[in-house]
Design a protein around this motif. Structure first.
Motif, PDB file in Angstrom:
ATOM      1  N   GLU A  93       1.157  -1.405   0.049  1.00 51.77           N
ATOM      2  CA  GLU A  93       0.262  -0.015   0.287  1.00 51.77           C
ATOM      3  C   GLU A  93       0.695   1.250  -0.063  1.00 51.77           C
ATOM      4  O   GLU A  93       0.322   2.512  -0.610  1.00 51.77           O
ATOM      5  CB  GLU A  93      -0.662   0.229   1.120  1.00 51.77           C
ATOM      6  CG  GLU A  93      -2.462  -0.913   0.746  1.00 51.77           C
ATOM      7  CD  GLU A  93      -2.798  -1.271   2.156  1.00 51.77           C
ATOM      8  OE1 GLU A  93      -2.377  -0.580   3.544  1.00 51.77           O
ATOM      9  OE2 GLU A  93      -4.116  -1.593   2.445  1.00 51.77           O
ATOM     10  N   ASP A  94       2.238   1.220   0.963  1.00 52.08           N
ATOM     11  CA  ASP A  94       2.423   2.296   0.492  1.00 52.08           C
ATOM     12  C   ASP A  94       3.729   2.505  -0.890  1.00 52.08           C
ATOM     13  O   ASP A  94       3.656   4.011  -1.092  1.00 52.08           O
ATOM     14  CB  ASP A  94       3.748   1.955   1.961  1.00 52.08           C
ATOM     15  CG  ASP A  94       4.687   3.267   2.307  1.00 52.08           C
ATOM     16  OD1 ASP A  94       4.605   4.374   2.574  1.00 52.08           O
ATOM     17  OD2 ASP A  94       6.103   3.339   1.906  1.00 52.08           O
TER      18      ASP A  94
ATOM     19  N   LYS B 111       0.883   4.559  -3.442  1.00 54.52           N
ATOM     20  CA  LYS B 111       0.952   5.906  -3.007  1.00 54.52           C
ATOM     21  C   LYS B 111       1.952   6.135  -3.050  1.00 54.52           C
ATOM     22  O   LYS B 111       1.999   7.143  -3.475  1.00 54.52           O
ATOM     23  CB  LYS B 111       0.085   5.917  -0.985  1.00 54.52           C
ATOM     24  CG  LYS B 111       0.524   7.543  -0.938  1.00 54.52           C
ATOM     25  CD  LYS B 111       0.230   7.017   0.961  1.00 54.52           C
ATOM     26  CE  LYS B 111       0.341   8.755   1.281  1.00 54.52           C
ATOM     27  NZ  LYS B 111      -0.192   8.305   2.371  1.00 54.52           N
ATOM     28  N   THR B 112       3.116   5.763  -2.747  1.00 61.35           N
ATOM     29  CA  THR B 112       4.319   6.735  -3.413  1.00 61.35           C
ATOM     30  C   THR B 112       4.023   6.840  -4.990  1.00 61.35           C
ATOM     31  O   THR B 112       4.607   7.737  -5.892  1.00 61.35           O
ATOM     32  CB  THR B 112       5.525   5.563  -2.883  1.00 61.35           C
ATOM     33  OG1 THR B 112       5.881   5.726  -1.812  1.00 61.35           O
ATOM     34  CG2 THR B 112       6.706   6.222  -3.839  1.00 61.35           C
TER      35      THR B 112
ATOM     36  N   SER C 241      -3.936   2.822  -7.294  1.00 65.19           N
ATOM     37  CA  SER C 241      -5.050   2.842  -6.685  1.00 65.19           C
ATOM     38  C   SER C 241      -4.623   1.164  -6.759  1.00 65.19           C
ATOM     39  O   SER C 241      -5.482   0.812  -5.805  1.00 65.19           O
ATOM     40  CB  SER C 241      -6.225   3.423  -7.556  1.00 65.19           C
ATOM     41  OG  SER C 241      -6.340   3.024  -8.917  1.00 65.19           O
TER      42      SER C 241
END
Length: 226
Positions: free
Chosen positions: A199-200, A203-204, A208
């Protein structure tokens, strides 16, 4: 001494009376008038005999008289009306019981409430718990990451891998796709313990879609499809 006088009168109808009794004497009675008293006596005797037999045999209870039929019809109609009233009353009582049960906060299962999306509150709580658990997991930036370039942009995978290295990930490699690729960019991860890192990374890189995939060779695979 009185002397008799001979007086003569003119003969009339009274001087020749009819034969037989006349005046108050009646003639012969008709045959039906003679038999009528006997018929009445026989009919009364038959009725009394039938009535006595009905009483002794108990069949009198089965004899339906005209007024008894009217009384049974009235009683039946009253029973039907009362039955409808009782049925309506019982239905209304059942409805009241159901409404009371629905309003009873003790009997209401709060764990099975659904939200607007049709998901139960229990499932929502489980999902929220798993999300919070995943967010609480420490991000392992030493996990192996493979960035696959499925776009027509040359060197795009190396650029995205450099972003991850700047974010602190130490084991990142760029590669070209082999086989089928998804339609949209996605971050695949293997094992629930690597979900927070996936997830990190998503996000980076501005991705999605984050999906588990246990069949991948590398722990985390980033597929770029833009």
């Amino acid at each position: 001494m009185a002397h008799k006088q001979n007086v003569s009168f003119t003969p009339d109808a009274f001087d020749n009376p009819p034969e037989g009794p006349v005046g108050v004497h009646r003639g012969n009675r008709a045959w039906y008038a003679v038999l009528l008293p006997y018929v009445v006596v026989i009919a009364v005797a038959v009725i009394l005999g039938v009535f006595a037999w009905a009483i002794m045999s108990g069949e009198i209870n089965n004899i339906r008289l005209p007024w008894s039929a009217n009384q049974s019809t009235i009683a039946k109609s009253s029973n039907v009306k009362s039955g409808k009233i009782d049925e309506r009353k019982s239905k209304s009582d059942d409805a009241d019981d159901d409404s009371d049960e629905d309003r009873d906060p003790v009997k209401e299962d709060k764990s099975n409430k659904t939200d607007k999306n049709g998901n139960s509150s229990k499932d929502s709580k489980d999902n929220n718990a798993s999300d919070s658990k995943a967010s609480e997991q420490p991000i392992n930036k030493t996990v192996p990451v493979r960035v696959v370039n499925a776009t027509k942009i040359q060197g795009h995978a190396a650029q995205e891998a450099a972003k991850l290295k700047q974010a602190g990930y130490s084991s990142v490699e760029a590669a070209n796709p082999s086989g089928n690729v998804p339609a949209d960019s996605v971050v695949w991860y293997k094992g629930d313990e690597n979900r927070s890192a996936a997830e990190d990374i998503a996000k980076t890189l501005g991705i999605s879609n984050v999906e588990p995939a246990n069949q991948i060779a590398t722990t985390i695979v980033v597929v770029l499809c833009k």
